[in-house]
Design a protein around this motif. Structure first.
Motif, PDB file in Angstrom:
ATOM      1  N   GLU A 256      66.203  53.804  40.422  1.00  0.00           N
ATOM      2  CA  GLU A 256      65.608  55.064  40.081  1.00  0.00           C
ATOM      3  C   GLU A 256      66.588  55.560  38.518  1.00  0.00           C
ATOM      4  OE1 GLU A 256      63.023  56.592  40.718  1.00  0.00           O
ATOM      5  OE2 GLU A 256      62.735  55.622  42.844  1.00  0.00           O
ATOM      6  N   PRO A 257      65.667  56.120  37.829  1.00  0.00           N
ATOM      7  CA  PRO A 257      64.445  56.319  37.647  1.00  0.00           C
ATOM      8  C   PRO A 257      63.708  55.324  37.388  1.00  0.00           C
ATOM      9  CG  PRO A 257      65.468  57.296  35.699  1.00  0.00           C
ATOM     10  CD  PRO A 257      66.572  56.709  36.481  1.00  0.00           C
ATOM     11  N   LYS A 258      62.518  55.004  38.028  1.00  0.00           N
ATOM     12  CA  LYS A 258      61.771  53.784  37.674  1.00  0.00           C
ATOM     13  C   LYS A 258      60.726  54.015  36.746  1.00  0.00           C
ATOM     14  CE  LYS A 258      61.980  51.851  42.399  1.00  0.00           C
ATOM     15  NZ  LYS A 258      61.317  51.278  43.611  1.00  0.00           N
ATOM     16  N   VAL A 259      60.424  55.609  36.402  1.00  0.00           N
ATOM     17  CA  VAL A 259      59.476  55.632  35.234  1.00  0.00           C
ATOM     18  C   VAL A 259      60.313  56.905  34.660  1.00  0.00           C
ATOM     19  CG1 VAL A 259      57.400  54.781  36.306  1.00  0.00           C
ATOM     20  CG2 VAL A 259      58.106  56.975  36.699  1.00  0.00           C
ATOM     21  N   PRO A 260      59.778  57.160  33.471  1.00  0.00           N
ATOM     22  CA  PRO A 260      60.395  58.553  32.716  1.00  0.00           C
ATOM     23  C   PRO A 260      59.741  59.630  33.215  1.00  0.00           C
ATOM     24  CG  PRO A 260      59.054  56.985  31.099  1.00  0.00           C
ATOM     25  CD  PRO A 260      58.991  56.022  32.481  1.00  0.00           C
ATOM     26  N   VAL A 261      60.522  60.558  33.349  1.00  0.00           N
ATOM     27  CA  VAL A 261      59.873  61.994  33.604  1.00  0.00           C
ATOM     28  C   VAL A 261      60.982  62.924  32.681  1.00  0.00           C
ATOM     29  CG1 VAL A 261      59.458  63.745  35.108  1.00  0.00           C
ATOM     30  CG2 VAL A 261      59.035  61.414  35.732  1.00  0.00           C
ATOM     31  N   TYR A 262      60.527  63.323  31.742  1.00  0.00           N
ATOM     32  CA  TYR A 262      61.513  64.161  30.691  1.00  0.00           C
ATOM     33  C   TYR A 262      60.821  65.605  30.524  1.00  0.00           C
ATOM     34  CZ  TYR A 262      63.491  65.559  26.468  1.00  0.00           C
ATOM     35  OH  TYR A 262      64.347  66.068  25.608  1.00  0.00           O
ATOM     36  N   ASN A 263      61.606  66.499  30.439  1.00  0.00           N
ATOM     37  CA  ASN A 263      61.333  67.858  30.279  1.00  0.00           C
ATOM     38  C   ASN A 263      61.723  67.804  28.862  1.00  0.00           C
ATOM     39  OD1 ASN A 263      62.869  70.803  29.668  1.00  0.00           O
ATOM     40  ND2 ASN A 263      61.081  70.843  31.424  1.00  0.00           N
ATOM     41  N   SER A 264      60.559  68.552  28.090  1.00  0.00           N
ATOM     42  CA  SER A 264      60.658  68.767  26.643  1.00  0.00           C
ATOM     43  C   SER A 264      61.706  69.511  25.986  1.00  0.00           C
ATOM     44  CB  SER A 264      59.467  69.039  26.125  1.00  0.00           C
ATOM     45  OG  SER A 264      58.978  70.443  26.689  1.00  0.00           O
ATOM     46  N   HIS A 265      62.087  70.488  27.050  1.00  0.00           N
ATOM     47  CA  HIS A 265      63.441  71.135  26.444  1.00  0.00           C
ATOM     48  C   HIS A 265      64.875  70.732  27.084  1.00  0.00           C
ATOM     49  CE1 HIS A 265      61.124  75.209  25.284  1.00  0.00           C
ATOM     50  NE2 HIS A 265      60.468  74.366  24.970  1.00  0.00           N
TER      51      HIS A 265
ATOM     52  N   ALA B  74      56.323  73.293  23.317  1.00  0.00           N
ATOM     53  CA  ALA B  74      56.046  73.826  24.493  1.00  0.00           C
ATOM     54  C   ALA B  74      57.013  73.374  25.781  1.00  0.00           C
ATOM     55  CB  ALA B  74      54.788  73.440  24.932  1.00  0.00           C
ATOM     56  N   ASP B  75      57.553  74.102  26.603  1.00  0.00           N
ATOM     57  CA  ASP B  75      58.355  73.629  27.719  1.00  0.00           C
ATOM     58  C   ASP B  75      57.522  73.070  28.600  1.00  0.00           C
ATOM     59  OD1 ASP B  75      60.294  73.130  29.580  1.00  0.00           O
ATOM     60  OD2 ASP B  75      60.753  75.356  29.858  1.00  0.00           O
ATOM     61  N   ARG B  76      57.335  71.609  29.014  1.00  0.00           N
ATOM     62  CA  ARG B  76      56.561  71.108  29.771  1.00  0.00           C
ATOM     63  C   ARG B  76      57.265  69.761  30.303  1.00  0.00           C
ATOM     64  NH1 ARG B  76      52.464  67.470  27.129  1.00  0.00           N
ATOM     65  NH2 ARG B  76      53.205  67.028  25.138  1.00  0.00           N
ATOM     66  N   THR B  77      56.816  68.941  31.259  1.00  0.00           N
ATOM     67  CA  THR B  77      57.140  67.942  31.698  1.00  0.00           C
ATOM     68  C   THR B  77      56.258  66.682  31.107  1.00  0.00           C
ATOM     69  OG1 THR B  77      57.635  68.746  33.781  1.00  0.00           O
ATOM     70  CG2 THR B  77      57.497  66.490  33.795  1.00  0.00           C
ATOM     71  N   ILE B  78      56.919  65.769  30.511  1.00  0.00           N
ATOM     72  CA  ILE B  78      56.046  64.673  29.644  1.00  0.00           C
ATOM     73  C   ILE B  78      56.434  63.181  30.545  1.00  0.00           C
ATOM     74  CG2 ILE B  78      55.872  63.478  27.732  1.00  0.00           C
ATOM     75  CD1 ILE B  78      57.255  65.747  26.270  1.00  0.00           C
ATOM     76  N   THR B  79      55.363  62.304  30.855  1.00  0.00           N
ATOM     77  CA  THR B  79      55.381  61.219  31.566  1.00  0.00           C
ATOM     78  C   THR B  79      54.478  60.307  30.528  1.00  0.00           C
ATOM     79  OG1 THR B  79      53.494  61.660  32.852  1.00  0.00           O
ATOM     80  CG2 THR B  79      55.669  62.386  33.806  1.00  0.00           C
ATOM     81  N   ILE B  80      54.749  58.962  30.969  1.00  0.00           N
ATOM     82  CA  ILE B  80      53.833  58.003  30.133  1.00  0.00           C
ATOM     83  C   ILE B  80      52.457  58.526  30.508  1.00  0.00           C
ATOM     84  CG2 ILE B  80      52.798  55.750  30.494  1.00  0.00           C
ATOM     85  CD1 ILE B  80      55.749  54.732  31.720  1.00  0.00           C
ATOM     86  N   GLU B  81      51.952  59.057  31.630  1.00  0.00           N
ATOM     87  CA  GLU B  81      50.475  59.423  31.863  1.00  0.00           C
ATOM     88  C   GLU B  81      50.232  60.449  30.909  1.00  0.00           C
ATOM     89  OE1 GLU B  81      51.971  57.867  36.072  1.00  0.00           O
ATOM     90  OE2 GLU B  81      52.564  58.663  34.231  1.00  0.00           O
ATOM     91  N   SER B  82      50.914  61.401  31.019  1.00  0.00           N
ATOM     92  CA  SER B  82      50.850  62.792  30.429  1.00  0.00           C
ATOM     93  C   SER B  82      50.744  62.278  28.839  1.00  0.00           C
ATOM     94  CB  SER B  82      51.819  64.088  30.686  1.00  0.00           C
ATOM     95  OG  SER B  82      53.073  63.639  29.785  1.00  0.00           O
ATOM     96  N   SER B  83      51.642  61.531  28.141  1.00  0.00           N
ATOM     97  CA  SER B  83      51.688  61.301  26.838  1.00  0.00           C
ATOM     98  C   SER B  83      50.193  60.663  26.207  1.00  0.00           C
ATOM     99  CB  SER B  83      52.824  60.218  26.487  1.00  0.00           C
ATOM    100  OG  SER B  83      54.073  60.783  27.032  1.00  0.00           O
ATOM    101  N   TYR B  84      49.709  59.782  27.277  1.00  0.00           N
ATOM    102  CA  TYR B  84      48.639  59.344  26.757  1.00  0.00           C
ATOM    103  C   TYR B  84      47.371  60.250  27.317  1.00  0.00           C
ATOM    104  CZ  TYR B  84      50.634  54.826  25.320  1.00  0.00           C
ATOM    105  OH  TYR B  84      51.396  53.788  24.527  1.00  0.00           O
ATOM    106  N   LYS B  85      47.371  60.926  28.143  1.00  0.00           N
ATOM    107  CA  LYS B  85      46.398  61.969  28.409  1.00  0.00           C
ATOM    108  C   LYS B  85      46.413  62.822  27.176  1.00  0.00           C
ATOM    109  CE  LYS B  85      44.205  65.042  31.582  1.00  0.00           C
ATOM    110  NZ  LYS B  85      44.396  65.682  32.830  1.00  0.00           N
TER     111      LYS B  85
END
Length: 742
Positions: free
Chosen positions: A195-204, A214-225
């Motif tokens: 761990e961590p196996k995948v990135p989970v980043y808080n934008s702030h 914007a204050d949000r959580t960014i992942t591989i999936e959300s980046s491509y969404k």
């Protein structure tokens, strides 16, 4: 009495904010909105993907994937591009093992650049002129009617009119608020299955960011969404056991082989919306943190050897030293942000994205730029201070609405789909007064089929020291190479691999006149035989080669280097050419050797070339590629475990390269000095593996003597002497990551 605030029957709710509906006050004269009002309320955006068949054909005939990009989608940070696009398919039933199956065959793609959108209470009418990506078509328009009820999109009907004749409409169901779907398999090596196996980043999390981000959580999936791509990550990942004795780092050939093994389980063929990423420990060049290692064959066209399928992230890179699942410090936040960036960046190459500077957009705030390259142009920390975690608009246009063949994995070669036809930057000219000179040199004529290599040299022309990034190979992204072919076409020559890593700084001493000791310059021999477009120099005739070096605020164009490729001298050469100009040979050359069974035909052809043309330039270079393959250990993924597939055979490699060594030793002039030096460096390692350090020392001393006789400067000779093994202990890339020769 005041008139109650009741929505009229003409009220159109805000599509993306249904809570904005004004509710009436509690008064005696209150009346609920009409049933028709609720039926016409819409909670979803029009934008997204629709799919359906042409009327009258049922499941057999013609089908359409329709993409509407005309209003904001919910829950994403993404611009509206105001485009409509789609793909046509033919559909039919085929019998497989006695069972009828519906098969879709892709036909072509199209786009509407400036659609007109008109919205009423319960539908939207979209129309425009259709532009097809390929082929000749009569003037075509499309009319699309989108309807909704009780908040949900009910579908779209698209009617195409070609040459004034309207066709049968397509009735399409709403499928997704994204424009394309991609399956993403993430595999992990045992050594980094942590761990961590995948990135989970808080934008702030990190302080260096845009003030209004914007204050949000960014992942591989959300980046491509955000980009409009629905990424589905396989919840079950494969763990590759990389604990084999002696296996400490990966080379390109092993990564490519592991990727081929991974995709062997897919039976649908290519192209397909499938992408493979692997988290490994270290790459052979320790500075590389990520790599897109699977670029196109090009030779033979789309579908000839699928490309743009695989990439790797190297978890033990120094970037990720402070990586933890829940960052609490700025260093930890930086590591997680870079972890996310590396995954999204490398996956972006699979969508046929070049780097931002390769598209003449060095100031693009995109996932496809490098933070440090942007900062070199715009000031320290400016990339992350302005970056909004997105692709730029041109990239979004390609990803959402580009020709399917140039976007889908395994489709058109990397860097195709409009990038090669008119390469940006090809006409770059450096102005006077630059403190760094980039020059290209090579022998004037290459034999037919002989892999072309060119010396790239940086030279300080100022009276003060200059520090440069010494990674001159195009695979690192600092140099862009343009080739004018004999027919006059100019193409961008892109490497089949892309390394993302740390700059390797070289200090060039001040220029001190014609009798310099050589410390004011730095050279590398760059192999240009094979790239994303196939073999770059596969036709006899005159070629022109230019390069542009761009890093640390320096943009320097090279001279234009003319070189000629000769005609086949014998019938034997002419007959052998089809066996040589293949994807397997090209990738073996580009990977600097490979023992992968997937490329065995390439190794066989190179072995045959080494034997047929012994001592000739083609034979020498073919033998070198074979020696690079057989002279090192090669590990393969078998049943999710890395095992030694081939044990280094230094004696055979030395035997193969002996004729080449003799040829370089007998030669005169400086044209082959770097090739001679590189071959001796290869053979030095082979001698050490064969427990013959004395032979290695003798060859290095002979090299230094020969180069001195040919006029090599003191700095070059000093670097040559560094090749002498310090101890008789065997060196191997498996005991320590390799670094590029200087």
């Amino acid at each position: 009495m005041d008139t109650p605030n009741v929505p009229s029957s003409h009220y159109i709710p805000v599509p993306d904010n249904p809570t904005a509906i004004p509710f009436p006050p509690q008064t005696a004269s209150f009346s609920w909105p009409s049933e028709d009002w609720w039926r016409c309320w819409r909670s979803a955006a029009l934008s997204g993907r629709y799919e359906g068949n042409q009327a009258g054909s049922g499941p057999v005939g013609s089908s359409l994937d329709l993409r509407l990009d005309v209003d904001p989608r919910q829950g994403v940070e993404s611009p509206v591009l105001n485009k409509v696009s789609g793909d046509f398919y033919s559909t039919r039933f085929v019998k497989v093992a006695g069972v009828n199956q519906l098969v879709k065959t892709y036909v072509e793609s199209w786009i509407v650049d400036t659609p007109v959108v008109m919205t009423t209470r319960s539908d939207a009418h979209i129309s425009g002129t259709v532009r097809f990506w390929k082929g000749v078509h009569p003037a075509t328009t499309v009319d699309i009617m989108v309807t909704w009820a009780h908040g949900a999109i009910t579908g779209a009907v698209a009617t195409f009119t070609a040459g004034g004749v309207a066709g049968q409409p397509y009735s399409c169901a709403y499928r997704s608020d994204c424009f394309r779907d991609v399956n993403f398999e993430l595999d992990y090596c045992t050594s980094v299955d942590i761990e961590p196996k995948v990135p989970v980043y808080n934008s702030h999390a990190h302080n260096n960011r845009p003030a209004d981000l914007a204050d949000r959580t960014i992942t591989i999936e959300s980046s491509y969404k955000d980009a409009g791509i629905a990424v589905t990550v396989d919840p079950v990942h494969t763990v590759i056991d990389d604990s084999a004795v002696g296996f400490a780092s990966w080379n390109v050939g092993e990564l490519h082989d592991a990727m081929e093994t991974s995709f062997g389980k897919f039976n649908s063929g290519w192209p397909a919306w499938n992408l493979w990423g692997v988290q490994a420990g270290l790459f052979d060049s320790a500075g590389v943190g990520g790599i897109m290692f699977d670029a196109a064959a090009g030779f033979g066209g789309a579908g000839r050897g699928p490309d743009r399928q695989g990439f790797a992230v190297f978890r033990n890179h120094s970037w990720f030293t402070n990586l933890v699942s829940n960052p609490t410090t700025q260093d930890q936040a930086w590591a997680m942000r870079h972890f996310l960036y590396t995954w999204v960046h490398e996956a972006g190459h699979a969508f046929n994205f070049l780097h931002a500077w390769d598209k003449a957009r060095p100031d693009s705030l995109s996932w496809m730029n490098y933070d440090w390259k942007y900062d070199q142009r715009n000031g320290a920390n400016t990339f992350w201070g302005n970056f909004r975690f997105r692709f730029d608009d041109d990239e979004l246009l390609h990803m959402r609405h580009g020709d399917r063949a140039s976007v889908i994995m395994g489709g058109d070669p990397w860097a195709s789909g409009g990038h090669l036809e008119s390469p940006p930057g090809a006409m770059t000219v450096s102005g006077p007064g630059s403190d760094v000179e980039l020059s290209l040199t090579a022998k004037s004529q290459f034999d037919y089929m002989e892999p072309v290599a060119v010396e790239f040299r940086l030279r300080n022309t100022s009276d003060a020291p200059v520090t440069v990034d010494g990674r001159l190979d195009p695979r690192f992204g600092n140099t862009t190479v343009y080739v004018q072919k004999p027919n006059g076409t100019v193409v961008l020559h892109e490497s089949v691999v892309c390394f993302y890593g740390i700059p390797e700084l070289v200090t060039l001493a001040p220029a001190v006149g014609p009798h310099s000791d050589g410390s004011d310059r730095y050279s590398q021999l760059i192999q240009l035989a094979y790239g994303t477009g196939g073999f770059a120099f596969d036709e006899p005739g005159q070629y022109l080669v230019r390069a542009v070096y761009s890093t640390d605020g320096i943009i320097q164009a090279s001279n234009t280097l003319p070189l000629r490729v000769g005609y086949p001298v014998t019938r034997e050469e002419d007959r052998f050419a089809p066996e040589f100009f293949t994807r397997e040979v090209g990738l073996t050359l580009a990977f600097e050797g490979s023992m992968s069974p997937y490329l065995s035909k390439g190794l066989d052809a190179l072995t045959e070339a080494a034997e047929r043309f012994t001592g000739e330039p083609l034979g020498v270079k073919a033998a070198t590629a074979v020696a690079q393959s057989v002279g090192d250990d090669f590990y393969r993924r078998k049943e999710d475990k890395m095992v030694k597939h081939h044990s280094a055979d230094p004696e055979r490699a030395l035997s193969l390269t002996a004729p080449g060594l003799a040829s370089y030793q007998e030669g005169t002039g400086a044209a082959n000095n770097l090739a001679y030096r590189n071959l001796v460096e290869l053979r030095t390692g082979l001698h050490v593996k064969a427990d013959d350090a004395a032979a290695a020392k003798t060859e290095v001393e002979t090299l230094a003597k020969d180069l001195g006789t040919r006029g090599a400067n003191a700095t070059v000779l000093a670097r040559v002497k560094e090749l002498i093994p310090p101890t008789p202990a065997a060196r191997s890339r498996r005991s320590a990551p390799r670094k590029p020769a200087k």
